[in-house]
Every structure is written in structure tokens, then in C-alpha cells.
Scaffold this motif. Structure first.
Motif, PDB file in Angstrom:
ATOM      1  N   CYS A  29       0.831  -1.213   0.000  1.00  0.00           N
ATOM      2  CA  CYS A  29       0.000   0.000   0.000  1.00  0.00           C
ATOM      3  C   CYS A  29       0.861   1.256   0.000  1.00  0.00           C
ATOM      4  CB  CYS A  29      -0.934   0.000   1.212  1.00  0.00           C
ATOM      5  SG  CYS A  29      -2.245  -1.223   1.117  1.00  0.00           S
ATOM      6  N   HIS A  30       1.987   1.202   0.718  1.00  0.00           N
ATOM      7  CA  HIS A  30       2.923   2.325   0.703  1.00  0.00           C
ATOM      8  C   HIS A  30       3.475   2.530  -0.703  1.00  0.00           C
ATOM      9  CE1 HIS A  30       6.336   4.479   3.131  1.00  0.00           C
ATOM     10  NE2 HIS A  30       5.598   5.317   2.421  1.00  0.00           N
ATOM     11  N   LEU A  31       3.766   1.427  -1.389  1.00  0.00           N
ATOM     12  CA  LEU A  31       4.226   1.505  -2.777  1.00  0.00           C
ATOM     13  C   LEU A  31       3.178   2.187  -3.652  1.00  0.00           C
ATOM     14  CD1 LEU A  31       5.942  -1.325  -4.810  1.00  0.00           C
ATOM     15  CD2 LEU A  31       4.061  -0.031  -5.801  1.00  0.00           C
ATOM     16  N   LEU A  32       1.919   1.768  -3.514  1.00  0.00           N
ATOM     17  CA  LEU A  32       0.847   2.343  -4.331  1.00  0.00           C
ATOM     18  C   LEU A  32       0.639   3.819  -3.997  1.00  0.00           C
ATOM     19  CD1 LEU A  32      -1.720  -0.615  -4.170  1.00  0.00           C
ATOM     20  CD2 LEU A  32      -0.127  -0.053  -6.017  1.00  0.00           C
ATOM     21  N   ASN A  33       0.663   4.162  -2.699  1.00  0.00           N
ATOM     22  CA  ASN A  33       0.492   5.556  -2.278  1.00  0.00           C
ATOM     23  C   ASN A  33       1.586   6.444  -2.860  1.00  0.00           C
ATOM     24  OD1 ASN A  33      -0.687   7.632  -0.175  1.00  0.00           O
ATOM     25  ND2 ASN A  33       1.523   7.683   0.094  1.00  0.00           N
ATOM     26  N   ASP A  34       2.840   6.000  -2.751  1.00  0.00           N
ATOM     27  CA  ASP A  34       3.941   6.833  -3.214  1.00  0.00           C
ATOM     28  C   ASP A  34       4.091   6.806  -4.726  1.00  0.00           C
ATOM     29  OD1 ASP A  34       4.204   7.148  -0.491  1.00  0.00           O
ATOM     30  OD2 ASP A  34       6.386   7.070  -0.523  1.00  0.00           O
ATOM     31  N   GLY A 153       7.397   2.468  -0.068  1.00  0.00           N
ATOM     32  CA  GLY A 153       7.293   3.873  -0.462  1.00  0.00           C
ATOM     33  C   GLY A 153       8.396   4.289  -1.409  1.00  0.00           C
ATOM     34  N   ASN A 154       9.628   3.868  -1.115  1.00  0.00           N
ATOM     35  CA  ASN A 154      10.742   4.239  -1.975  1.00  0.00           C
ATOM     36  C   ASN A 154      10.637   3.609  -3.355  1.00  0.00           C
ATOM     37  OD1 ASN A 154      11.636   5.599   0.230  1.00  0.00           O
ATOM     38  ND2 ASN A 154      13.622   4.619   0.364  1.00  0.00           N
ATOM     39  N   VAL A 266      16.219   8.000 -16.736  1.00  0.00           N
ATOM     40  CA  VAL A 266      16.860   6.753 -16.317  1.00  0.00           C
ATOM     41  C   VAL A 266      17.775   6.988 -15.123  1.00  0.00           C
ATOM     42  CG1 VAL A 266      18.371   4.854 -17.039  1.00  0.00           C
ATOM     43  CG2 VAL A 266      16.687   5.783 -18.643  1.00  0.00           C
ATOM     44  N   TYR A 267      18.440   8.139 -15.098  1.00  0.00           N
ATOM     45  CA  TYR A 267      19.320   8.463 -13.971  1.00  0.00           C
ATOM     46  C   TYR A 267      18.536   8.522 -12.666  1.00  0.00           C
ATOM     47  CZ  TYR A 267      23.088   9.675 -17.210  1.00  0.00           C
ATOM     48  OH  TYR A 267      24.067   9.613 -18.167  1.00  0.00           O
ATOM     49  N   ILE A 268      17.370   9.153 -12.723  1.00  0.00           N
ATOM     50  CA  ILE A 268      16.543   9.262 -11.514  1.00  0.00           C
ATOM     51  C   ILE A 268      16.035   7.883 -11.113  1.00  0.00           C
ATOM     52  CG2 ILE A 268      14.621  10.486 -10.438  1.00  0.00           C
ATOM     53  CD1 ILE A 268      16.877  12.249 -11.585  1.00  0.00           C
ATOM     54  N   PHE A 269      15.689   7.073 -12.091  1.00  0.00           N
ATOM     55  CA  PHE A 269      15.226   5.721 -11.811  1.00  0.00           C
ATOM     56  C   PHE A 269      16.307   4.915 -11.089  1.00  0.00           C
ATOM     57  CE2 PHE A 269      14.719   1.246 -13.218  1.00  0.00           C
ATOM     58  CZ  PHE A 269      13.483   0.991 -12.621  1.00  0.00           C
ATOM     59  N   VAL A 270      17.536   5.000 -11.565  1.00  0.00           N
ATOM     60  CA  VAL A 270      18.656   4.286 -10.937  1.00  0.00           C
ATOM     61  C   VAL A 270      18.835   4.753  -9.492  1.00  0.00           C
ATOM     62  CG1 VAL A 270      21.179   4.059 -10.943  1.00  0.00           C
ATOM     63  CG2 VAL A 270      19.893   3.779 -13.071  1.00  0.00           C
ATOM     64  N   PHE A 271      18.824   6.063  -9.290  1.00  0.00           N
ATOM     65  CA  PHE A 271      18.990   6.629  -7.948  1.00  0.00           C
ATOM     66  C   PHE A 271      17.888   6.143  -7.001  1.00  0.00           C
ATOM     67  CE2 PHE A 271      17.819  10.133  -5.019  1.00  0.00           C
ATOM     68  CZ  PHE A 271      18.972  10.188  -4.245  1.00  0.00           C
ATOM     69  N   LEU A 272      16.643   6.188  -7.455  1.00  0.00           N
ATOM     70  CA  LEU A 272      15.514   5.844  -6.594  1.00  0.00           C
ATOM     71  C   LEU A 272      15.404   4.343  -6.346  1.00  0.00           C
ATOM     72  CD1 LEU A 272      12.844   8.321  -8.009  1.00  0.00           C
ATOM     73  CD2 LEU A 272      14.157   8.539  -5.891  1.00  0.00           C
ATOM     74  N   VAL A 273      15.682   3.532  -7.360  1.00  0.00           N
ATOM     75  CA  VAL A 273      15.629   2.077  -7.175  1.00  0.00           C
ATOM     76  C   VAL A 273      16.698   1.630  -6.182  1.00  0.00           C
ATOM     77  CG1 VAL A 273      16.101  -0.135  -8.295  1.00  0.00           C
ATOM     78  CG2 VAL A 273      14.518   1.465  -9.346  1.00  0.00           C
ATOM     79  N   MET A 274      17.897   2.141  -6.341  1.00  0.00           N
ATOM     80  CA  MET A 274      18.956   1.782  -5.400  1.00  0.00           C
ATOM     81  C   MET A 274      18.668   2.357  -4.018  1.00  0.00           C
ATOM     82  SD  MET A 274      20.771  -0.254  -7.028  1.00  0.00           S
ATOM     83  CE  MET A 274      22.101  -0.478  -5.841  1.00  0.00           C
ATOM     84  N   ILE A 327      23.481   3.966  -0.376  1.00  0.00           N
ATOM     85  CA  ILE A 327      24.066   4.301   0.923  1.00  0.00           C
ATOM     86  C   ILE A 327      23.239   5.345   1.665  1.00  0.00           C
ATOM     87  CG2 ILE A 327      26.101   5.249   2.074  1.00  0.00           C
ATOM     88  CD1 ILE A 327      27.742   4.151  -0.339  1.00  0.00           C
ATOM     89  N   LEU A 328      22.873   6.413   0.965  1.00  0.00           N
ATOM     90  CA  LEU A 328      22.179   7.525   1.619  1.00  0.00           C
ATOM     91  C   LEU A 328      20.837   7.106   2.209  1.00  0.00           C
ATOM     92  CD1 LEU A 328      22.323  10.642   2.140  1.00  0.00           C
ATOM     93  CD2 LEU A 328      21.028  10.916   0.017  1.00  0.00           C
ATOM     94  N   MET A 329      20.074   6.310   1.452  1.00  0.00           N
ATOM     95  CA  MET A 329      18.723   5.959   1.886  1.00  0.00           C
ATOM     96  C   MET A 329      18.683   4.790   2.862  1.00  0.00           C
ATOM     97  SD  MET A 329      17.035   8.321   0.644  1.00  0.00           S
ATOM     98  CE  MET A 329      15.437   7.748   1.197  1.00  0.00           C
TER      99      MET A 329
END
Length: 410
Positions: A29-34, A153-154, A266-274, A327-329
Motif C-alpha cells: 500500500c505504501h508503494l501504491l500511495n507513493d 514507499g521508496n 533513467v538516472y533518476i530511476f537508478v537513484f531511486l531504485v537503489m 548508501i544515503l537511503m
């Protein structure tokens, strides 16, 4: 007597076991919300091109979303700590559903802002109550449970580049209407979660009452206040840097590397997936090595990478962004658990404060960074933002995990 003791031991063991089906559903649900929230930054390149919006106006849209959510989350958490509201969860997602409809049909900057406020309100209701469900279903694995919840969520946030590339670029603004289906699915799941949550109210009220009495008796000490202030600075550093990458790195990559919107996403996708991978890994690491250590090293190890990012070529940017996200997240969910244990008995309030604060800081960061880009330039602003993770050194001043346990035992 022996039978009674055996029953007590069984109940104690059951309470220490994570309820994984509930954790996975609330994480979904967090995935769907975000995913719904991620529509808004995903639309930035579309709105900038179709409506001619400035970077400052785009920052204001992000500000409207995140500020409503950040201001309301601690308020919702504070209220539901006293009066839990299981069915607030599906009600919140219904508000987001209405916001999506408005967003898809909005003809102007003003109506976009209004629609975003509905989505922000739904998120403000969902997050503290969703975090409370994760806490109640955690058993003895609080770090793991919060990671399962937050990684949902992430992962939802990471969908923004895919939404842009496969839905919004070909379909435009109206393509957002497809996310009403996601909102409806989330509402259905949350009705089920609310039923489970209701069955736990008696236990939750008893536990919360005990912790609340202890908190009132002891009050919030000066060391606790100082620790909360440090948490604020750490969330500020992480959120502003995340806002710089999530909202504006697309434009940076397009300008520096000559990419299209879809290629830059794609850059943002890589950042957010990791980042989602890091969020999931952070909880178990904190359970094993300590929450303070994960918070400290997640920021400090990110700092040299963030400073290097603006000066590498297109290929190495993928690698460095993935490492920064990982690392950051890793400290995101850990920060929530740390705050909840710092002020026991205030599960919703501390969740609302830390997660809501992250949204709020991100909101202010979006406006400020958008303004700085308009005034000083895109490259200069992204280089300046790279210094933010260095503030992670402040985490060294946080009380240790063992000291938190000692305070809670007094």
C-alpha cells in the motif's frame, strides 16, 4: 499457575513474532500511495513544456505537495496516538484518488496546486498510520518491519521516471488518470488492513497508555530534545540533497549530456531504485549493528560520492548515483525507528515528525533549489547541493542505542 505461566509465555512469544502478511500488505500500500505521489515530479518536464512553467513554479508545486503532507503528518500522528483511527487509511487514499482526477484534468497552474493539496492530504493521513501498522506488526524486528514498510514507499517513488517515459511522455498530462486504478486498489487493501488494525486496538491502547504515562512522568529531557534537534538537521541534509536529485537532476542530465527527457529519467530511476534497496537493507543492518551507526555512516559515506557526481561523465554518473542512493537511503527507515524509541509511546507522532519532516524539508528544498537554479544556474546549484551530506557528521552526537535502552528502562 503453571498453565497460566505457559499461556503468558506463549502470548509474549507471539507478540515478538512479526506479522509478515500485514507487513507486506502495508508495504505494498505504501508503494501504491507513493506511486501516486510520484506522478507529480514525473510531470515536471511535461508541465514545463506544455504550460511554460518556470523552475520556481515547479518548485512551488512540489512545495504544495510536500508542505501539506509535512505539516499534517505530525498533527495526524499526535491525534491518532490518543485516538487510533484504523479507517483513516482508506479515507486518506480516497483523498489522493480525487487529487489524481483533478491533476489529470487541471487546465491551469492554480488548479494543479489545488489537486496536489488533495494528494498531499491523503499522504499525510496515510504515512503515520501506516507506520503505526508496521510498528504493531513488527514484533521484535522493528528495523526490519520499518524497512519493509518504507521500501514500499521508496519503490513507489522510484516509479516516477518510468511513469514519465511510458505514460506521461506519450499520453501527456491526461495520462495521470490511469492512476485512479492504483488508488482504488490501494483503498481496497487498506480496508482489509483497517480490519486487522481494529482487532489490535485493545492491545495498542493498553501499551500506548503505559508508555504515555511513563512519558508524562519523565517528560522530555534536555538530552532527548537535543537528539531530536540533531535528527532535524540530518533529515534536512538528506531531504534537500534528495530533492536536488529527484526534482532537478533530469534537467541537469539533459543540459550536460544532451539527453532527451526519457533518457535523463533513467538516472533518476537508478537513484531511486537503489535508494529502495538501501532502505530495505538499512533496517536489518540497524538491528545488528545499531541505529546510530547506520544513520551516521549512511550520510558520511555518501558525501565524497555526492561531491564527485557533478564532475564525472554520463556513464560514471549511473554508477555514482546508484551508490549514493544505496548508501544515503539506508538510514531512512532507521531514522523513524530511532525517533520512535527516543520518545516511546508516541509512535504516530514520531513517525509523522520524521517522515513528515522529510517531506517538509524536501518541499522547502524544492522551492529554494528552483529559485537558486533560476538565479545562479543549474550546474552551480547542483554543485553546491553536493555538500549537504557532509552535515551527517552531526550524527556522531546522537545518543547510542544502549543509552536509549537505558533511558527507556528508567
Amino acid at each position: 499457575m503453571a498453565v497460566a505461566k505457559k499461556m503468558e509465555l506463549k502470548e509474549s512469544k507471539d507478540e515478538n513474532k512479526p506479522v509478515y502478511n500485514i507487513l507486506f500488505i502495508i508495504g505494498l500500500c505504501h508503494l501504491l500511495n507513493d506511486s501516486i505521489q510520484s506522478i507529480i515530479p514525473a510531470m515536471f518536464p511535461i508541465l514545463e513544456a506544455s504550460m511554460g512553467l518556470s523552475f520556481t513554479q515547479l518548485g512551488l508545486i512540489a512545495f504544495a505537495l510536500n508542505m501539506v503532507s509535512s505539516v499534517m503528518q505530525p498533527v495526524v500522528g499526535l491525534y491518532t496516538d490518543k485516538k487510533p483511527m484504523p479507517y483513516a487509511l482508506p479515507i486518506g487514499l480516497t483523498s489522493s484518488l480525487l487529487g489524481i482526477i483533478g491533476l489529470a484534468l487541471s487546465p491551469s497552474f492554480t488548479t494543479i496546486l489545488l489537486s496536489v493539496i488533495f494528494i498531499g492530504l491523503g499522504s499525510a493521513i496515510f504515512h503515520p498510520e501506516g507506520s503505526r501498522v508496521a510498528y504493531l506488526a513488527a514484533g521484535s524486528k522493528r528495523g526490519l518491519a520499518q524497512s519493509i514498510y518504507q521500501v514500499g514507499g521508496n519503490t513507489g517513488s522510484a516509479s516516477a521516471p518510468l511513469i514519465t517515459a511510458f505514460i506521461l511522455v506519450p499520453l501527456g498530462q491526461f495520462g495521470a488518470i490511469w492512476f485512479t486504478i492504483i488508488a482504488a486498489i490501494a483503498v481496497a487493501f487498506l480496508i482489509y488492513i483497517a480490519g486487522w488494525y481494529s482487532t489490535r486496538l485493545a492491545f495498542m491502547k493498553e501499551s500506548a497508555a503505559k508508555n504515555a504515562k511513563a512519558a508524562v512522568k519523565k517528560g522530555i529531557s534536555k538530552p532527548v530534545r537535543n537528539a531530536l534537534l540533531i535528527i532535524v538537521f540530518l533529515v534536512f541534509a538528506r531531504s534537500w540533497y534528495g530533492s536536488a536529485i529527484g526534482n532537478f537532476y533530469t534537467f541537469y542530465a539533459m543540459e550536460k549530456y544532451g539527453l532527451s527527457i526519457s533518457q535523463a529519467q533513467v538516472y533518476i530511476f537508478v537513484f531511486l531504485v537503489m535508494g529502495a534497496v538501501g532502505t530495505f537493507g538499512g533496517g536489518p543492518l540497524a538491528d545488528k549493528f545499531g541505529k546510530k551507526n547506520v544513520i551516521l555512516y549512511s550520510l558520511l559515506l555518501s558525501a565524497p560520492l555526492s561531491l564527485l557526481l557533478p564532475f564525472v561523465n554520463a556513464f560514471f554518473s549511473y554508477i555514482i548515483l546508484s551508490l549514493i542512493g544505496l548508501i544515503l537511503m539506508s538510514s531512512f527507515s532507521v531514522t523513524v525507528v530511532y525517533a520512535q524509541e527516543l520518545v516511546p509511546g508516541k509512535i504516530g507522532t514520531m513517525s509523522g515528525l520524521t517522515v513528515g519532516l522529510a517531506f517538509g524539508m524536501g518541499a522547502i528544498g524544492s522551492v529554494a533549489l528552483g529559485f537558486f537554479i533560476d538565479v545562479f544556474g543549474l550546474s552551480e546549484t547542483m554543485i553546491a547541493a553536493a555538500f549537504l551530506p557532509i552535515l551527517g557528521i552531526l550524527a556522531a552526537l546522537l545518543p547510542s542505542d544502549s543509552l536509549l535502552e537505558k533511558w527507556n528502562a528508567e
